[in-house]
Design a protein around this motif. Structure first.
Motif, short mmCIF file in Angstrom:
data_model
loop_
_atom_site.label_atom_id
_atom_site.label_comp_id
_atom_site.label_asym_id
_atom_site.label_seq_id
_atom_site.Cartn_x
_atom_site.Cartn_y
_atom_site.Cartn_z
N LYS A 4 0.82 -1.21 0.00
CA LYS A 4 0.00 0.00 0.00
C LYS A 4 0.86 1.26 0.00
CE LYS A 4 -2.22 1.29 3.70
NZ LYS A 4 -3.20 1.31 4.82
N GLU A 5 1.93 1.25 0.77
CA GLU A 5 2.78 2.44 0.84
C GLU A 5 3.39 2.76 -0.52
OE1 GLU A 5 2.70 0.10 3.15
OE2 GLU A 5 1.74 1.35 4.69
N GLN A 6 3.79 1.70 -1.25
CA GLN A 6 4.39 1.92 -2.57
C GLN A 6 3.34 2.44 -3.55
OE1 GLN A 6 7.74 1.70 -3.49
NE2 GLN A 6 6.84 2.81 -5.22
N ILE A 7 2.12 1.91 -3.47
CA ILE A 7 1.04 2.39 -4.34
C ILE A 7 0.77 3.87 -4.08
CG2 ILE A 7 -1.45 2.24 -4.76
CD1 ILE A 7 -1.23 -0.76 -4.48
N LEU A 8 0.69 4.25 -2.81
CA LEU A 8 0.46 5.67 -2.49
C LEU A 8 1.61 6.53 -3.00
CD1 LEU A 8 -1.01 5.45 1.14
CD2 LEU A 8 -2.22 5.91 -0.99
N ALA A 9 2.83 6.03 -2.88
CA ALA A 9 3.99 6.78 -3.38
C ALA A 9 3.91 6.92 -4.89
CB ALA A 9 5.28 6.08 -2.97
N ASN A 10 3.48 5.87 -5.58
CA ASN A 10 3.34 5.94 -7.04
C ASN A 10 2.33 7.00 -7.45
OD1 ASN A 10 5.14 3.80 -7.26
ND2 ASN A 10 3.54 2.24 -7.47
N SER A 37 -19.99 10.02 -0.13
CA SER A 37 -18.99 11.04 0.17
C SER A 37 -19.04 12.11 -0.92
CB SER A 37 -17.59 10.41 0.23
OG SER A 37 -16.63 11.32 0.73
N PRO A 38 -18.82 13.38 -0.56
CA PRO A 38 -18.95 14.45 -1.55
C PRO A 38 -17.98 14.33 -2.71
CG PRO A 38 -18.91 15.34 0.69
CD PRO A 38 -18.55 13.89 0.79
N THR A 39 -18.31 14.98 -3.79
CA THR A 39 -17.43 15.05 -4.96
C THR A 39 -16.07 15.60 -4.55
OG1 THR A 39 -19.31 15.39 -6.42
CG2 THR A 39 -17.16 16.06 -7.24
N GLY A 40 -15.01 14.99 -5.08
CA GLY A 40 -13.67 15.51 -4.86
C GLY A 40 -12.99 15.03 -3.60
N THR A 41 -13.52 14.00 -2.94
CA THR A 41 -12.93 13.53 -1.69
C THR A 41 -12.10 12.27 -1.86
OG1 THR A 41 -15.05 12.46 -1.19
CG2 THR A 41 -14.65 14.61 -0.20
N GLY A 42 -11.94 11.77 -3.09
CA GLY A 42 -11.05 10.64 -3.32
C GLY A 42 -11.71 9.28 -3.27
N LYS A 43 -12.95 9.18 -3.79
CA LYS A 43 -13.64 7.88 -3.77
C LYS A 43 -13.00 6.87 -4.72
CE LYS A 43 -17.83 9.60 -4.54
NZ LYS A 43 -17.58 11.05 -4.37
N THR A 44 -12.36 7.35 -5.79
CA THR A 44 -11.73 6.41 -6.73
C THR A 44 -10.66 5.58 -6.02
OG1 THR A 44 -12.16 7.87 -8.62
CG2 THR A 44 -10.46 6.19 -8.90
N LEU A 45 -9.76 6.24 -5.33
CA LEU A 45 -8.73 5.51 -4.60
C LEU A 45 -9.34 4.71 -3.46
CD1 LEU A 45 -5.77 4.86 -4.19
CD2 LEU A 45 -5.55 6.93 -2.81
N ALA A 46 -10.43 5.23 -2.88
CA ALA A 46 -11.07 4.54 -1.76
C ALA A 46 -11.52 3.13 -2.16
CB ALA A 46 -12.26 5.35 -1.25
N TYR A 47 -12.03 2.96 -3.37
CA TYR A 47 -12.45 1.61 -3.78
C TYR A 47 -11.34 0.84 -4.49
CZ TYR A 47 -13.36 2.87 -8.74
OH TYR A 47 -13.23 3.25 -10.06
N LEU A 48 -10.41 1.54 -5.13
CA LEU A 48 -9.37 0.82 -5.88
C LEU A 48 -8.41 0.06 -4.96
CD1 LEU A 48 -8.32 3.14 -8.86
CD2 LEU A 48 -9.52 0.94 -8.94
N ASP A 79 -6.37 5.27 -15.96
CA ASP A 79 -5.07 5.92 -15.81
C ASP A 79 -4.59 5.85 -14.37
OD1 ASP A 79 -2.87 7.48 -16.87
OD2 ASP A 79 -3.71 9.19 -15.78
N VAL A 80 -5.48 6.09 -13.41
CA VAL A 80 -5.11 6.01 -11.99
C VAL A 80 -4.66 4.60 -11.64
CG1 VAL A 80 -5.97 6.13 -9.61
CG2 VAL A 80 -6.59 7.91 -11.25
N PHE A 81 -5.40 3.60 -12.14
CA PHE A 81 -5.04 2.22 -11.83
C PHE A 81 -3.68 1.86 -12.41
CE2 PHE A 81 -5.23 -2.41 -12.29
CZ PHE A 81 -5.62 -2.77 -11.01
N ARG A 82 -3.40 2.33 -13.62
CA ARG A 82 -2.09 2.04 -14.21
C ARG A 82 -0.97 2.70 -13.41
NH1 ARG A 82 -2.75 -0.52 -19.00
NH2 ARG A 82 -4.68 -0.14 -20.19
N GLN A 83 -1.23 3.91 -12.90
CA GLN A 83 -0.22 4.59 -12.09
C GLN A 83 0.05 3.86 -10.78
OE1 GLN A 83 -0.78 8.93 -11.64
NE2 GLN A 83 -2.17 8.83 -13.38
N MET A 84 -0.91 3.09 -10.30
CA MET A 84 -0.71 2.34 -9.07
C MET A 84 0.35 1.24 -9.24
SD MET A 84 -4.72 2.08 -7.91
CE MET A 84 -4.47 1.06 -6.45
N LYS A 85 0.53 0.75 -10.49
CA LYS A 85 1.55 -0.25 -10.81
C LYS A 85 1.40 -1.51 -9.95
CE LYS A 85 4.84 3.28 -12.31
NZ LYS A 85 6.18 3.90 -12.13
N THR A 86 0.21 -2.11 -10.04
CA THR A 86 -0.09 -3.29 -9.23
C THR A 86 0.28 -4.60 -9.91
OG1 THR A 86 -2.32 -3.50 -10.15
CG2 THR A 86 -2.04 -2.04 -8.24
#
Length: 442
Positions: A4-10, A37-48, A79-86
């Motif tokens: 998780k730490e590496q994904i966040l760093a990516n 949760s309101p728009t702009g609070t990071g729900k994409t990363l929350a579920y990914l 694009d976000v998922f690819r940046q995570m480099k999982t």
């Protein structure tokens, strides 16, 4: 086990928000989860993040499906998922391009995760282009936006293909009344994470200003406001497509670096507009409410309501474009002489522009270039960076965002270096290939 730490760093993040932490814990279990949760609070990363935990990269089958309302959100989520480099393979599926081309990509990539709009997903499922036997996780992102765009029937049709999923998560910026019935088709009992009332910190990070316009036509006041904010990235919201063209073209005539965005534009031009605004080659974007949801533009400092929002939900979603990821931002409502503020605007300051004596547009730092080669030519971001440095004479810190599409690539370079760079690469090849390199056209 994912790092998780590496994904966040990516992704360029240090920690998760409390909402994301709650979703991460809930996602470890099977069953249904509704995240509000309101728009702009990071729900994409929350579920990914919890979704990655459920994908076995050793299994060569589709394991997770994410339904999104728009092609832009499908592309951004991919694009976000690819940046995570999982190490997991993903693919975005959406309308506006041939389904046969996507089918070829499905067979070629064999994705373990797909991001898909409802209509295109139904199309592929109906043609057996996707084997859903191995799918155990289903996510519906921006559920309320899907309803707003009229996708309820399409989403209900999709559910029959995923009756055996072990996890179903629904993300929404509003507590839509359709949620219980929809989730009940998959999991009659589900957990609910409600951050709609707990996100008071958002108001603390947004300054709301009312700007009075002496004329009914508020263009002059808008130009003074943009001068006042001195080049800070701003989205100007209007109510109609025709207004986007009128306001955007007028601002360009005054010298502002403006991009326009609305649903009547061809997809290619919408993508170019978003890219130029995201990378800093334009510091103003004039848009309808299409840009109020589902777009990841992290650096917006100011939201301008040129036309006043008609509903509280519209006001909230527009404002959600700024102050994202714990940053700060400003909201400005332009008020004509005969207009009154909506009842849902309760706390605000009055911004006086009398000190702005003349309009002075601020030029953006970056310019954008178009390169006529892309992923189909085995071109990568690293190839573009190396080409611009070795052949174009640029340093890496003089290059901004690089995006590589199937048939082309975009890159942001310092505006002061543009002409010299174009002169240097005029007859050069990129990765051994001749190609067109030029400043991006509108």
């Amino acid at each position: 086990m994912i790092d998780k730490e590496q994904i966040l760093a990516n992704l360029g993040f240090d920690t998760l928000t409390s909402m994301q932490q709650r979703m991460e814990c809930a996602g470890k279990r099977t069953g249904g989860v509704v995240l509000l949760s309101p728009t702009g609070t990071g729900k994409t990363l929350a579920y990914l993040l919890p979704l990655v935990e459920k994908i076995d990269v050793q299994l060569d089958v589709l394991q997770a499906v994410v339904i999104v309302p728009t092609r832009e959100l499908a592309q951004q989520s991919e694009d976000v998922f690819r940046q995570m480099k999982t190490g997991a393979r993903c693919l975005a599926l959406y309308g506006g391009r041939p389904a046969m081309e996507e089918h070829r990509k499905i067979k070629e990539i064999k994705p373990q995760l797909v991001f898909a709009t409802p209509g295109r997903l139904n199309d592929h499922l109906g043609k057996d282009n996707l084997n859903v036997f191995g799918v155990r996780s289903l996510v519906i992102d921006e559920f309320d936006k899907c309803l707003e765009l009229g996708f309820q029937d399409e989403m209900s049709c999709v559910l029959k293909y995923f009756s055996n999923v072990s996890s179903a998560w629904l993300m929404s910026a509003t507590d839509a009344e359709e949620i219980p019935a929809f989730m009940g088709k998959l999991f009659p009992k589900y957990s609910k994470i409600d951050f709609l009332t707990e996100n008071a910190s958002l108001q603390d990070r947004v300054e709301v200003n009312v700007v009075n316009s002496p004329q009914k036509d508020k263009l002059d006041t808008l130009a003074k406001l943009l001068t006042h904010i001195a080049g800070a990235p701003a989205i100007v919201f209007v109510s109609y497509r025709e207004s986007v063209e009128r306001v955007g073209l007028w601002l360009r005539q005054q010298g502002f670096a403006v991009e326009m965005y609305h649903g009547g534009m061809e997809q290619e031009y919408r993508e170019r507009a978003l890219y130029k605004f995201r990378c800093g080659a334009a510091n103003v974007m004039v848009s309808t409410d299409l840009a109020a949801r589902g777009l990841d533009i992290p650096e917006v400092r100011v939201v301008v309501h040129y036309h006043l929002p008609q509903k509280a939900e519209d006001y909230t979603h527009r404002n959600g474009r700024t102050a994202r990821w714990q940053s700060e931002g400003s909201v400005c409502l332009l008020l004509g002489p005969t207009e009154t503020l909506p009842d849902f605007v309760t706390e605000y300051k009055t911004l006086d522009l009398n000190g702005v004596s003349m309009v002075q547009p601020v030029a953006p730092i970056y310019a954008t270039i178009y390169i006529g080669r892309g992923k189909r030519d085995k071109l990568s971001k690293g190839d573009v960076l190396g080409f611009l440095c070795k052949k174009g004479g640029l340093r890496s810190d003089e290059i901004g965002r690089i995006d590589v599409g199937p048939h082309y690539a975009y890159a942001a370079v310092l505006r002061s270096k543009l002409r010299d760079m174009l002169r240097r690469v005029g007859c050069e090849k990129i990765k051994g290939m001749k190609t067109l390199v030029e400043e991006m056209r509108r």
